[in-house]
Design an enzyme around this catalytic site. Structure first.
Site, PDB file in Angstrom:
ATOM      1  N   TYR A 117      24.199  36.506  42.355  1.00 17.49           N
ATOM      2  CA  TYR A 117      25.270  36.751  41.389  1.00 17.49           C
ATOM      3  C   TYR A 117      25.641  38.226  41.379  1.00 17.49           C
ATOM      4  CZ  TYR A 117      27.841  37.014  37.008  1.00 17.49           C
ATOM      5  OH  TYR A 117      28.819  37.250  36.063  1.00 17.49           O
TER       6      TYR A 117
ATOM      7  N   SER B 147      31.959  41.849  36.834  1.00 14.79           N
ATOM      8  CA  SER B 147      30.907  41.838  35.819  1.00 14.79           C
ATOM      9  C   SER B 147      30.242  43.204  35.781  1.00 14.79           C
ATOM     10  CB  SER B 147      29.850  40.780  36.167  1.00 14.79           C
ATOM     11  OG  SER B 147      28.734  40.852  35.310  1.00 14.79           O
TER      12      SER B 147
END
Length: 259
Positions: free
Chosen positions: A151, A139
């Site tokens: 995350y 990401s």
């Protein structure tokens, strides 16, 4: 040498929705045999019923026995793996203290631990299928560190793990790519928070990531950001940290949430 996908064997995790579903469709569409792995059996079976060449397999990437069973099935049925797309992931929530520990550890286990487990289980099959490809869906959050802390940490881990193995597995004929999507709207990542802001126009759809997967399989690139314009944010982070920080602090996700 051109990497021809036709007839090659691919494994895609997190295949029951979003980027995984779109990737399975894209790879099956170019003639690959695709083992679609996820926890939701009904969705995998529906996908396989719709697309010839898709093999559904229920597996949880946090369960090493389940990951090993997936690799054993591919070994028994195909003998090789030409492409592994590690896409399974969850978003996690805000991290404020002890009450959020379990959620943070779960996020790290799925997003980073799942990648490590799958690459360990499929390493020999990938070498047998060389020249082969691994695409680890990380990401832009693995480059910038904004949003839910666990995350971001998990994706930073995927980026580092991929970068190291891109070097060390090259001699085995295995190309390892870190694929870094920006804001992509999926079932698990609705991007509702972003869409309420002017940045909402930057939100993309899973198909553009699936196209990027197909592109890096063909090209053998070891890093890809999609959409490409997100690279500007990463460049700003490294070349002008104070400017980046000033901008990041004004974003909703600087509070560590994604909702």
């Amino acid at each position: 040498m051109t990497w021809d996908p036709r007839g090659k064997v691919a494994v895609v995790t997190g295949a029951s929705s979003g980027i995984g579903d779109a990737t399975v469709r894209r790879l099956a569409g170019v003639g690959m045999v695709v083992y679609a792995a996820a926890r939701r059996t009904d969705r995998l079976e529906a996908l396989a019923a719709e697309l010839p060449g898709v093999v559904p397999h229920t597996a949880d990437v946090t369960d090493q026995d389940a990951v090993d069973a997936l690799a054993a099935r591919v070994r028994d049925e195909r003998g090789v793996c030409h492409a592994l797309v590690n896409n399974a992931g969850i978003g996690g929530g805000v991290f404020n203290g002890r009450d959020d520990l379990d959620d943070a550890l779960r996020t790290l286990d799925v997003n980073l631990g799942g990648v490590v487990r799958c690459m360990a289980a499929f390493a020999d099959l990938l070498e047998a299928g060389a020249p082969s490809r691994v695409v680890n869906v990380a990401s832009v959050a693995g480059k910038l560190g904004i949003g839910p802390a666990a995350y971001a940490a998990s994706k930073f881990g995927v980026v580092g793990f991929s970068e190291a193995l891109a070097l060390s597995w090259r001699s085995r004929g295995i190309t390892v790519c870190q694929l870094n999507p920006g804001y992509i709207e999926t079932e698990g990542f609705t991007q509702a928070q972003i869409k309420r802001t002017p940045l909402g126009r930057l939100v993309g759809q899973p198909d553009i990531v699936a196209d990027a997967v197909a592109d890096v399989l063909a090209s053998g690139r070891t890093e890809r950001t999609v959409p490409t314009f997100y690279r500007a944010f990463v460049t700003l982070r490294h070349l002008a940290p104070p400017v980046y920080t000033a901008i990041a602090r004004r974003m909703a996700r600087s509070g560590g949430t994604r909702d």
